[in-house]
Design a protein around this motif. Structure first.
Motif, PDB file in Angstrom:
ATOM      1  N   ASP A   1       0.819  -1.217   0.000  1.00 61.98           N
ATOM      2  CA  ASP A   1       0.000   0.000   0.000  1.00 61.98           C
ATOM      3  C   ASP A   1       0.851   1.264   0.000  1.00 61.98           C
ATOM      4  O   ASP A   1       0.438   2.292  -0.526  1.00 61.98           O
ATOM      5  N   TRP A   2       2.031   1.175   0.598  1.00 58.81           N
ATOM      6  CA  TRP A   2       2.834   2.390   0.787  1.00 58.81           C
ATOM      7  C   TRP A   2       3.386   2.965  -0.518  1.00 58.81           C
ATOM      8  O   TRP A   2       3.976   4.046  -0.514  1.00 58.81           O
ATOM      9  N   LEU A   3       3.211   2.262  -1.637  1.00 62.10           N
ATOM     10  CA  LEU A   3       3.683   2.821  -2.911  1.00 62.10           C
ATOM     11  C   LEU A   3       3.072   4.200  -3.176  1.00 62.10           C
ATOM     12  O   LEU A   3       3.685   5.057  -3.825  1.00 62.10           O
ATOM     13  N   SER A   4       1.886   4.414  -2.634  1.00 62.36           N
ATOM     14  CA  SER A   4       1.215   5.706  -2.843  1.00 62.36           C
ATOM     15  C   SER A   4       1.915   6.847  -2.105  1.00 62.36           C
ATOM     16  O   SER A   4       1.606   8.017  -2.332  1.00 62.36           O
ATOM     17  N   SER A   5       2.861   6.509  -1.218  1.00 63.03           N
ATOM     18  CA  SER A   5       3.574   7.556  -0.472  1.00 63.03           C
ATOM     19  C   SER A   5       4.785   8.087  -1.235  1.00 63.03           C
ATOM     20  O   SER A   5       5.532   8.907  -0.713  1.00 63.03           O
ATOM     21  N   LEU A   6       4.978   7.595  -2.464  1.00 62.91           N
ATOM     22  CA  LEU A   6       6.063   8.097  -3.310  1.00 62.91           C
ATOM     23  C   LEU A   6       5.476   9.193  -4.199  1.00 62.91           C
ATOM     24  O   LEU A   6       4.907   8.904  -5.260  1.00 62.91           O
ATOM     25  N   PRO A   7       5.602  10.447  -3.807  1.00 65.32           N
ATOM     26  CA  PRO A   7       4.805  11.519  -4.419  1.00 65.32           C
ATOM     27  C   PRO A   7       5.112  11.818  -5.880  1.00 65.32           C
ATOM     28  O   PRO A   7       4.247  12.322  -6.598  1.00 65.32           O
ATOM     29  N   VAL A   8       6.336  11.528  -6.340  1.00 62.65           N
ATOM     30  CA  VAL A   8       6.686  11.870  -7.723  1.00 62.65           C
ATOM     31  C   VAL A   8       6.890  10.636  -8.597  1.00 62.65           C
ATOM     32  O   VAL A   8       7.419  10.731  -9.704  1.00 62.65           O
ATOM     33  N   LEU A   9       6.452   9.467  -8.119  1.00 61.70           N
ATOM     34  CA  LEU A   9       6.647   8.237  -8.884  1.00 61.70           C
ATOM     35  C   LEU A   9       5.873   8.306 -10.199  1.00 61.70           C
ATOM     36  O   LEU A   9       4.659   8.470 -10.220  1.00 61.70           O
ATOM     37  N   ALA A  10       6.604   8.178 -11.303  1.00 58.79           N
ATOM     38  CA  ALA A  10       5.992   8.266 -12.635  1.00 58.79           C
ATOM     39  C   ALA A  10       6.027   6.932 -13.372  1.00 58.79           C
ATOM     40  O   ALA A  10       5.190   6.672 -14.232  1.00 58.79           O
ATOM     41  N   VAL A  11       7.014   6.091 -13.044  1.00 57.40           N
ATOM     42  CA  VAL A  11       7.151   4.787 -13.702  1.00 57.40           C
ATOM     43  C   VAL A  11       7.272   3.709 -12.624  1.00 57.40           C
ATOM     44  O   VAL A  11       8.174   3.758 -11.781  1.00 57.40           O
ATOM     45  N   LEU A  12       6.372   2.747 -12.667  1.00 56.56           N
ATOM     46  CA  LEU A  12       6.414   1.602 -11.758  1.00 56.56           C
ATOM     47  C   LEU A  12       6.267   0.339 -12.589  1.00 56.56           C
ATOM     48  O   LEU A  12       5.226   0.102 -13.202  1.00 56.56           O
TER      49      LEU A  12
END
Length: 235
Positions: free
Chosen positions: A184-195
């Motif tokens: 769930d914590w992936l949403s805490s990466l505010p500038v993540l553009a590519v996953l």
């Protein structure tokens, strides 16, 4: 009354001060140059340790890289990019289908060595036979913007500590053996553009928190074991 002698005296004093200051200036320049050389030497030693951990892959056989890291000519297998004498990008790409590194390889010790390059913004370690759970201490590379660990043998969960890398823009962990639920914590990466997490062993439903990634532009999740409802992402 004439002021000429006083003026001459002042000029003489200024000249003497200038001459006396020259050795100090030269010393500062020399000390600065020496510090820069020592710093580059330290980074070269760190890179050599990294190469040893990787069991001296053939793509890293060039000795020239250790002589002048920041002016080494990049190729398809190796690139070192510097800014103001610090390594900011490290790209090492091994041969396709590289085998597992030897049993005495320690991913923990490897990452401990790697974090001695604290200015790294881009780290690419592809097809190098890395194995083991990814240590959370990788977050000591606090300036990371791009992390690409494709085609290795990393397993276990993605470490929670990665949630602290608030500058992370790209996370690529394709073709490994990561497992468990998508965190769930992936949403805490505010500038993540590519996953991209393709070809792993994730086994869960997709967390609703993925829809909170406002900057996400590329999402790769194929060849896993996800189930449940599809998410609609605003991209």
């Amino acid at each position: 009354m004439s002021l000429a002698p006083a003026a001459d005296s002042a000029e003489t004093a200024m000249a003497k001060l200038s001459l006396c200051s020259m050795p100090l200036v030269l010393a500062i320049i020399l000390l600065s140059a020496t510090h820069s050389e020592q710093h580059q030497s330290s980074q070269a030693q760190t890179l050599l340790r990294i190469v040893r951990f990787l069991n001296f892959p053939t793509v890293l056989n060039s000795r020239n890289i250790y002589k002048d890291l920041c002016n080494f000519e990049a190729n398809s297998s190796l690139a070192v990019i510097c800014y103001e004498g610090n390594i900011t990008q490290l790209h090492i790409i091994g041969e396709k289908d590289a085998p597992l590194l030897p049993r005495n390889f320690s991913i923990d010790s490897f990452i401990t060595t790697l974090v001695k390059l604290p200015s790294l913004k881009v780290l690419t370690l592809v097809s190098l036979g890395l194995w083991g759970p990814l240590p959370g201490k990788i977050i000591r590379l606090s300036s990371l913007e791009i992390l690409n660990l494709t085609s290795n043998f990393l397993y276990g969960a993605i470490p929670l500590e990665l949630s602290s890398l608030t500058t992370l823009q790209t996370l690529i962990l394709d073709d490994n053996m990561f497992s468990g639920p998508l965190p769930d914590w992936l949403s805490s990466l505010p500038v993540l553009a590519v996953l991209s997490l393709k070809k792993n062993l994730f086994n869960s439903s997709l967390p609703n928190s993925l829809s909170d990634l406002e900057n996400l532009r590329v999402l790769g999740l194929s060849h896993n074991h996800f189930y449940g409802k599809c998410l609609i992402l605003a991209v």
